[in-house]
Structures are given as C-alpha cells and as structure tokens.
Write a protein that holds these residues in place. Structure first.
Motif, PDB file in Angstrom:
ATOM      1  N   ARG A 652      36.785  32.659  64.739  1.00 41.77           N
ATOM      2  CA  ARG A 652      37.788  33.732  64.318  1.00 41.77           C
ATOM      3  C   ARG A 652      39.164  33.415  63.915  1.00 41.77           C
ATOM      4  O   ARG A 652      39.443  34.208  62.963  1.00 41.77           O
ATOM      5  N   ARG A 653      39.484  32.290  64.227  1.00 45.04           N
ATOM      6  CA  ARG A 653      40.737  31.630  63.400  1.00 45.04           C
ATOM      7  C   ARG A 653      40.758  31.257  62.111  1.00 45.04           C
ATOM      8  O   ARG A 653      41.363  31.399  61.264  1.00 45.04           O
ATOM      9  N   ARG A 654      39.098  31.369  61.539  1.00 49.92           N
ATOM     10  CA  ARG A 654      39.027  31.218  60.218  1.00 49.92           C
ATOM     11  C   ARG A 654      39.433  32.580  59.315  1.00 49.92           C
ATOM     12  O   ARG A 654      39.613  32.460  58.305  1.00 49.92           O
ATOM     13  N   LEU A 655      39.416  33.705  59.933  1.00 46.36           N
ATOM     14  CA  LEU A 655      39.850  34.999  59.513  1.00 46.36           C
ATOM     15  C   LEU A 655      41.318  34.976  59.133  1.00 46.36           C
ATOM     16  O   LEU A 655      41.652  35.581  57.999  1.00 46.36           O
ATOM     17  N   LEU A 656      42.184  34.203  59.860  1.00 43.41           N
ATOM     18  CA  LEU A 656      43.634  34.332  59.613  1.00 43.41           C
ATOM     19  C   LEU A 656      43.857  33.228  58.236  1.00 43.41           C
ATOM     20  O   LEU A 656      44.732  33.674  57.525  1.00 43.41           O
ATOM     21  N   GLU A 657      43.120  32.176  58.098  1.00 43.72           N
ATOM     22  CA  GLU A 657      42.976  31.676  57.038  1.00 43.72           C
ATOM     23  C   GLU A 657      42.606  32.481  55.780  1.00 43.72           C
ATOM     24  O   GLU A 657      43.196  32.221  54.884  1.00 43.72           O
ATOM     25  N   GLU A 675      41.129  42.794  57.480  1.00 42.06           N
ATOM     26  CA  GLU A 675      41.946  43.447  58.619  1.00 42.06           C
ATOM     27  C   GLU A 675      40.833  44.059  59.523  1.00 42.06           C
ATOM     28  O   GLU A 675      41.222  44.035  60.764  1.00 42.06           O
ATOM     29  N   LEU A 676      40.010  44.679  58.900  1.00 39.17           N
ATOM     30  CA  LEU A 676      38.852  45.345  60.024  1.00 39.17           C
ATOM     31  C   LEU A 676      38.222  44.355  60.860  1.00 39.17           C
ATOM     32  O   LEU A 676      37.898  44.302  62.018  1.00 39.17           O
ATOM     33  N   LEU A 677      37.909  43.209  60.418  1.00 43.60           N
ATOM     34  CA  LEU A 677      37.477  41.969  60.876  1.00 43.60           C
ATOM     35  C   LEU A 677      38.220  41.268  62.141  1.00 43.60           C
ATOM     36  O   LEU A 677      38.056  40.976  63.209  1.00 43.60           O
ATOM     37  N   ILE A 678      39.631  41.402  61.667  1.00 46.55           N
ATOM     38  CA  ILE A 678      40.655  40.660  62.582  1.00 46.55           C
ATOM     39  C   ILE A 678      40.894  41.664  63.643  1.00 46.55           C
ATOM     40  O   ILE A 678      41.105  40.877  64.823  1.00 46.55           O
ATOM     41  N   GLU A 679      40.888  43.067  63.501  1.00 42.54           N
ATOM     42  CA  GLU A 679      41.552  43.720  64.467  1.00 42.54           C
ATOM     43  C   GLU A 679      40.417  44.198  65.328  1.00 42.54           C
ATOM     44  O   GLU A 679      40.556  44.346  66.745  1.00 42.54           O
ATOM     45  N   ALA A 684      32.366  48.230  63.649  1.00 46.30           N
ATOM     46  CA  ALA A 684      31.310  49.026  63.188  1.00 46.30           C
ATOM     47  C   ALA A 684      31.097  49.079  61.518  1.00 46.30           C
ATOM     48  O   ALA A 684      30.117  49.415  61.096  1.00 46.30           O
ATOM     49  N   ASP A 685      32.361  49.044  60.943  1.00 44.70           N
ATOM     50  CA  ASP A 685      32.579  48.889  59.640  1.00 44.70           C
ATOM     51  C   ASP A 685      33.084  47.762  59.070  1.00 44.70           C
ATOM     52  O   ASP A 685      34.037  47.303  59.566  1.00 44.70           O
TER      53      ASP A 685
END
Length: 875
Positions: A652-657, A675-679, A684-685
């Motif tokens: 998940r740290r890759r999402l911040l990158e 942002e949807l993936l991070i939060e 669901a979306d």
C-alpha cells in the motif's frame, strides 16, 4: 534509309501488335525505329535498360518511365521516392510497379524497353518483365529492343498473332534499298555489289559507306582495306576514317556527347567551354548514325561510344567530371547530381542536391526524384536537407531510435556558420523522434533551446510542425492545457492549412483518453487508427497500431481481443508479439530477462499478474516499478503501483508514491481514483482502475488468496497467504479427510481420530468437530457431507497432492529447469522441518509418516540426478 524505315513502320502499324521485339546486333537502327514508332502514339514511355544490375533498379527505371508518360504526374514519383528512401526490398518494388502498371488509362500507349539484353544477367528483372506482360492492360503495347533474345517465354504472356518480331534479317537493308543509298554517285554496279557484299545489309556500315562514296576520291582503295574485316572491325575502321577528319573542337564536342548520358547543349558547353556548340552538334548530326536526338538532347550511337571509350577513356572521364562541376557552379544542382552519380561520386551528388531549396526537396517532381533515386540512401542521409526531406517517408517504416541517432549526428556535425533555419529544423525533427521514444525531457529541451521563435523568418509549415510537436510532448507529459494551447496556435497560422496533422491529433486524443481512464474510448480510437493503417497497406504502421490496440484491450480487461490482435501481429511478422509470451513465461519462472526498460517493465507487470507464487509476484512488481521509473511515462508508473496494491495489500505504500507522481499529471479522475484506493483498504469503487481491478481479481494469485489450503507437511491451514486459527483436533480432522481414502465411513473416521471413545461418543465428537472446524475456516462448504461420511470440498488444496504432482513432473522431465529445482529444494526443507510433534499423537497417521519419508527420499533423488536446464525463453 527513309524507304527502309517507312517499310518497317508500315509493317508494325498494319499488324496492330501488342508486343514488338526488335532483336539484332548493334547498328541496325533498333532504337531509332522504336522512337519513330512511338511518335505514332499520343502517350508513350521509354525505359533504357542499359546497365541494370538488379530487379530493384529495373522496377525503379520502369516507374520513372511511367511517370514520364503524363507531365506533372506526382503519384508514381512519390511512390518511387518512398521505396528508395526506406530501402524497400525487391518484393515491395515489384508490388508498386505492378500497381502502377495496372492502373493504366484508357488511351493507347507504348512502353519501350530499350537495350533489354542487359536484363539477361538479372533473373529478378526478367521475372518482373514476365509479371508486367502477364498483367498487361489491353491498350498498353510493349516494344523490346535487344541485341540478343531476352530469356523469357513470350508465348506464355502474349498470343503469337499479337507479337511481331523483327530480327537481323528484317531490319537489314534490302538490296534495292541499299542500292538507292548510292544514287547520284559514279560508282559502277560492280562496285555497289561489292559494297553490299562487304556490309551484308548492315545499316550503319552502309550509311557510312554511302557518305564516303560521295566524298572519297580513292573509294576502291577503301573497299580493299575493308575486305575480310569483322563487323566490329568494319565499323571501327569506318568510324576512325570519319573521326580523323574532324577538327579538335568537333572532336571535343563528340567526346562530350559520348561521355555525358543524355547530353544537352548546356552540358556540352559546360564540359568543353565551347559557346557555339550548337553549330558543331548540328554538323555532327549530319554524319550518319553518329549523333541523334530531339528536344535538345544528344544520343550518341552505342558503337561510337564503345569506339571512343577504347581510346579516350581518361578524356571522357575528365569531360564528364567537368560537366558535373560546371553544372553545380551554375546552380543546376539536379543535373550536377545526375552527372556526379555517373562519375561514381555519390557523396558529391548528394552534396549538390543538398544545396536545393528545402521547398523543392519537400515537393519533388519526377526529375528530382529520379536524381535522388540514383544515390544510395546512406549518402543521402549524410546531408541535413536531404535527410529532412526523406524523413516523412522513413518515419513510417524505420525504427525511431535509428532515425534519432542520425538526426543527433547531423545536428552535432553542423558547421558553426550553418543557417539558423536549418539548425532549428533539425532540432524540431530530433524532438519529434525523441517524443516518439518517450524521451520527453530531451524533446522539450530541443524545442525550447536555441533561437526563440520569431528570431528569424520561418515557413508556415515549419511553425506548425514545431507547435504540433510541442503539443505532443505536452500531452505525453500530462499537460493537456498546454497541448490544447499549442494546437490552437498551430491552427491559426496562415499559409499551411494543407497540413492537417491528423495522426498527431489522434495521438493527443489517445493520450488524453489513456490518462483520464476512458478505456473504451481509448480502444475505439486505437481500432480506428488500426483500420487507417490497414488501408495504407504499410506493415510498419499496421504493427504499431496493432500494438496500441492490444495495450488498450489489455487495459479494458478484454483478453479475447488481445489474443486476436496478437495473432494479427504475428501474421504481420512482428517479432515482439512472438516473444512477448516467452518473455512473460521467463520472468514468471525467475529466468533473467534482458530487454529495454519499457519492455522489461511491461513483461514483469504482466508476469506478476499470472504467477501463483506470492514472493515471485512481489519481486516482479518491484522490478516492474524499478524499470518504469526509468521511463518518462507517468501514467504507466502510476498504473503499475496501483495494480501492485490491488494484488498485494502489503504494498500500500506504493499508493503514496503514485499520488506524488499523479500530481504532475492533469487528470482529476486519476487523482480521485488514487484517493479512493488510499482511503479505503477494500473499496467498492476503484474509479478509473475498475478494469484493472477486474483483471487483478482474475489473477491466479488473487484467486488463490481465497483458496483454503491444508498444509499437512507444514502443520497449518491457510487461506491464501493468511494463516487461520484452527484447533489441533480440527487440523487433525482436515488432515485425515485429506489423506484417508475418499470412501472412508464416518464411523471409521471417528474411530481413527478418537480411538479412546466408544463408537457413539466418537460419532458425536466428529459431528461437533466438523461444525466447529467449518466455523473456524469461515467456509461451510469446506467440509461437505457425503452419503456415508464426510469429504473435503474439491476447492480445498492439499500440499501433499501438490508435492506429488511436482515430483511426477520432475521425474518425467529430461532435466530440471531452474524454477522446478528451486521449488523442490523448498519442499525438501519443509519435509526436513516437518518432523514436529503436530502429528505425533495421531495413531492413524503412522502409515502416512512412511509415505512422507518416501517422498523426502524421492525429492532428494530427483535433485541428485536432475540436470539443470536453462529456460529457453531467457534473453
């Protein structure tokens, strides 16, 4: 002579042939007769085959002749220039020639293939000639002149009654025609008969003897010297008799006319320095069969050319070089290039053409195309203006990295005093090629470095090209506002509206759809580009467009379309399409893959989504991210990181990158999706990543994360990579269901697990354990009820079954691949560590302990005898 030509022309006209063959030795007037016959056609073309050494050269000359048929014809010239600039193979030249040949107009026309005996040493050219005859349009007549028969079965292509062949016997002077040449002389009938016997009807010899008969005082002595000479010696003797009487100026003009192909009066004056060359040429034309021609072009008889070369080769070479240099000095660069090429100086010919205005080079007529097509492509590419003029053709067929290297070398080699407009044009072309290779920073620097726009006057076409290149660079960097502004500025420039830049606009739209996540729109636009490429018939364009469709279909999670497109690419001979599956398999197996950073990033990305090994998937994603970071493709870098997170929650740290990278891209949908993936750890979306999420959900590793696995060897139960808490008795139950025969009765199962209880108590304990274990693994279907007992669901995986399958496969193989060896070594380590107390209290397990020992020994034996086999897909 007039009577003879009239007789032959009347015969040709009356027979209405479709094919005419004039086959006789030199000096029988074949070329002259062919040109007289051509004068009876409104449309005709002449192709001189002398000196042809390859089928490509034959096709080029015939195309040039067809372009000459209609003044101003540009289509054939453009095709010829494209084929030459891209160094097309013989097949491409043949297809282009046949297409131009079959698109014949309705009026009668004549194609003359002069000196066709030169084709005898080139089988490919003869084969092309056969193809032309086979698909000859009905109104097209072909005339072939040659000294010896062309090695081709004419009857296979043209009916015998449509073919007229004039050989030596038909082309020679008849006795009454030969005798008429000597009318007005005081020669006796015996002397005329002697002349006819010596000349044997040979037209060129008879014409020369007729000249001597009118002016030679000692004519009988001349005939005495000619007795017993061969044909060639006869002509050389007569020719030398004439040449010996010429003045030095006349000889200089004659040598120039013989040395310079298609010599004009300007060429002769430039080569000799004689300003009144016209008077001398007119005098030489009165000599029989020495010089002929019309429209100011002089054609020297081949026999005379051969005689002069035998004695004056250095003088002819000097004359030719002088004519080329003088034409260049006078600004006639096209003619200078033609003559330099005849001299064998391709570099000098390219240098002469490079001095032409760029506008002339960008819209060349067939005369200029003919001059360019004579020069080897490497020599052309050493000259900046010529390289720029040919780039439009070469970009569609050649690798962009090769063209970029050429442009960089030319830009670096420009002289300090080179025109700033030329330097700017090279920079723009280099930027175009750099952005095609996604070297966007380099491309932007090339556009922005140097003299700012407006410093010097540029043509409208160049201004629009620079702006559209800037728009493409901005779009690929995710700067769509800047791209739109550049496009608008390009559209308002006057004087270059004929340049539409449709391909560049489509590429910007595709880049926008890709970055905004409009996958279906991206696929539709990519398929439209593919259809346009297929209509063009250019294989390189079809392959490039097909790859774009395959990428779009992959993003759309449409594997069926991916397979169909890759099959099409394979049919087109695309090597990259053939090797992609092999590279993915090699990366999945852990074999070293050597390729470009872009290819390696894509390969590792694809391999990570098809592997079943969790650790391998982590390694592949790390490599994909590492290689993508070497590229200037921000969206690809974001998409790989998002895919890694969807498959591997631990990443998940890759999402911040990815969020940091996406901030430089003008794409609100992309940023919102991140942002949807991070939060939300399990959203669901997925925003624009919905298709990617669906693809990830189908990956074996993701599917396996939901599979229940009973690890008898390791002593635990897992769902995917997550260990489940199962009681000791529950694990024993699962192990028993995995190992005992499938038809085991529930009474026997209960007795095996609870040997200290009576039958009824053991059955009750079994029922309670089954219920409790189903709850612990959170899957009621994991243990299914049968008619007489219980069994594991088919979806439940058992490690011993996997190990047995692996050992059988390794035993049957001729050698061990690296990946198989590594897996066997891992299993051996687990088997050695499995001597733990988790099964020590299982009374029913004793026979299966021996089975584990047998497996351990078998793995050791396979590893001991196994020969390491390197994966053939490794690069």
């Amino acid at each position: 002579m007039v009577l003879r030509q009239a007789r032959l022309l009347a015969r040709l006209t009356a027979s209405e042939p479709r094919l005419v063959r004039l086959c006789a030795p030199a000096g029988f007037g074949k070329s002259t007769l062919a040109r007289l016959f051509a004068a009876r056609f409104e449309v005709h073309a002449i192709c001189d085959c002398a000196g042809i050494a390859s089928a490509r050269e034959f096709a080029s000359r015939v195309l040039a002749a067809l372009a000459d048929e209609v003044p101003g014809e540009a289509a054939i010239a453009a095709v010829r220039l494209r084929l030459h600039a891209t160094e097309a193979d013989e097949g491409a030249w043949s297809r282009a020639l046949l297409e131009a040949w079959k698109s014949h107009r309705t009026e009668r026309s004549l194609l003359i293939l002069d000196h066709a005996d030169a084709l005898e040493s080139c089988a490919g050219a003869v084969e092309m000639l056969g193809d032309l005859l086979a698909c000859r349009p009905p109104e097209r007549i072909v005339l072939i002149t040659s000294r010896s028969p062309v090695p081709l079965r004419i009857g296979h292509f043209v009916a015998p009654h449509q073919t007229v062949t004039l050989s030596r016997d038909e082309l020679r002077f008849e006795p009454d025609e030969a005798a008429s040449l000597f009318d007005g002389t005081d020669l006796s009938p015996r002397t005329v008969a002697r002349i006819m016997r010596i000349a044997d009807g040979w037209p060129v010899a008879l014409m020369l003897l007729a000249r001597f008969a009118h002016y030679e005082a000692n004519f009988e002595g001349l005939l005495d010297r000619l007795e017993g000479l061969s044909s060639r010696e006869l002509y050389e003797h007569l020719g030398n008799e004439v040449l010996s009487a010429l003045t030095p100026e006349m000889m200089s003009v004659l040598v120039a006319a013989a040395a310079i192909p298609g010599a004009t009066l300007e060429d002769i004056s430039a080569a000799t320095g004689i300003r009144h060359a016209l008077l001398i040429v007119e005098g030489l034309r009165r000599l029989p069969e020495f010089i002929s021609g019309d429209a100011g072009v002089c054609h020297t008889h081949p026999l005379l050319v051969a005689a002069l070369r035998a004695n004056r080769t250095p003088e002819m070479a000097t004359t030719l070089a002088r004519a080329a240099a003088e034409n260049e000095r006078l600004g006639n660069f096209v003619r200078a290039a033609e003559l330099f090429h005849v001299c064998g100086h391709d570099a000098a010919a390219a240098a002469a053409l490079d001095r032409l205005p760029l506008a002339s080079l960008q819209r060349p007529g067939h005369v200029l195309v003919d001059a360019i097509a004579r020069i080897a492509v490497p020599a052309l590419c050493e000259r900046p203006n010529l390289w720029i003029a040919l780039l439009g053709y070469r970009r569609k067929h050649l690798d962009a990295s090769r063209l970029r290297d050429e442009a960089a070398r030319l830009l670096e080699g420009l002289a300090p005093d080179a025109p700033p407009t030329l330097r700017r044009r090279l920079r723009v072309r280099l930027a175009m090629l750099a952005q095609e290779l996604r070297r966007l920073t380099e491309a932007r620097q090339l556009i922005e470095t140097g003299d700012p726009p407006g410093t010097f006057e540029e043509e409208p076409e160049e201004q629009r090209l620079a702006l559209m290149t800037s728009a493409l660079i901005a779009a690929k960097q995710g700067r769509f506002a800047e791209a739109d502004r550049c496009v608008e500025e390009a559209d308002v420039i006057q004087g270059a509206r004929h340049l539409r830049f449709d391909a560049e606009r489509a590429e910007i739209a595709i880049e926008r759809a890709r970055t905004l996540g409009d996958w279906q729109g991206l696929l539709a636009m990519s398929e439209e580009a593919l259809h346009a490429a297929q209509r063009s018939g250019v294989t390189a364009r079809i392959v490039a467009a097909g790859r774009a469709v395959a990428d779009a279909a992959w993003y759309c999670n449409d594997d069926g379309r991916c397979v169909a497109i890759r099959q099409m690419l394979d049919d087109c001979g695309d090597a990259e399409s053939r090797t992609l599956a092999e590279l993915v398999a090699a990366a999945r197996a852990g074999t070293t893959v050597r390729a470009s950073a872009r290819t390696l990033a894509g390969v590792c990305w694809h391999a990570a989504l098809v592997t079943t090994d969790l650790e391998r998937a982590k390694e592949l994603f790390d490599r994909a991210i590492e290689n993508s970071d070497e590229l200037e493709d921000g969206f690809m870098r974001v998409a790989i990181r998002a895919t890694a997170t969807l498959l591997l929650p631990s990443r998940r740290r890759r999402l911040l990158e990815a969020r940091t990278i996406a901030q430089r891209i003008e794409s609100p949908p992309l940023q919102a999706s991140l942002e949807l993936l991070i939060e939300a750890p399990a959203p669901a979306d997925y925003g624009i990543f919905n298709y990617l999420a669906a693809r990830v959900a189908r990956s074996p590793l993701k599917v396996r994360q939901d599979v229940l696995c009973v690890n008898v060897v390791r002593g635990d139960v897992r769902r995917g990579s997550e260990a489940l808490h199962v009681s000791d008795r529950g694990f024993e139950l699962l192990a028993a269901l995995a190992l005992l025969p499938p038809q085991t009765l529930k009474e026997d199962l209960a007795a095996a697990i609870w040997p200290g209880l009576d039958a009824e108590a053991a059955l009750n304990a079994l029922k309670m354990c089954v219920s409790r274990t189903r709850a612990q693994v959170a899957d009621k279907e994991a243990i299914v009820s049968t008619k007489r007992g219980y069994a594991l669901n088919d979806r439940v995986s058992v490690d011993l079954r996997d190990l047995e399958h692996l050992v059988r496969s390794a035993r049957a193989a001729e050698g061990l691949a690296q990946a198989t060896r590594r897996r066997l070594e891992e299993w051996l380590a687990h088997l050695d560590a499995a001597r733990r107390p988790h099964s020590s209290g299982w009374t029913w397990f004793t026979p299966y302990s021996g089975r584990l020992e047998d497996l351990r020994e078998e793995v050791r034996l396979v590893l001991a005898r196994g020969v390491f086999v390197r994966d053939p897909a490794a690069i």
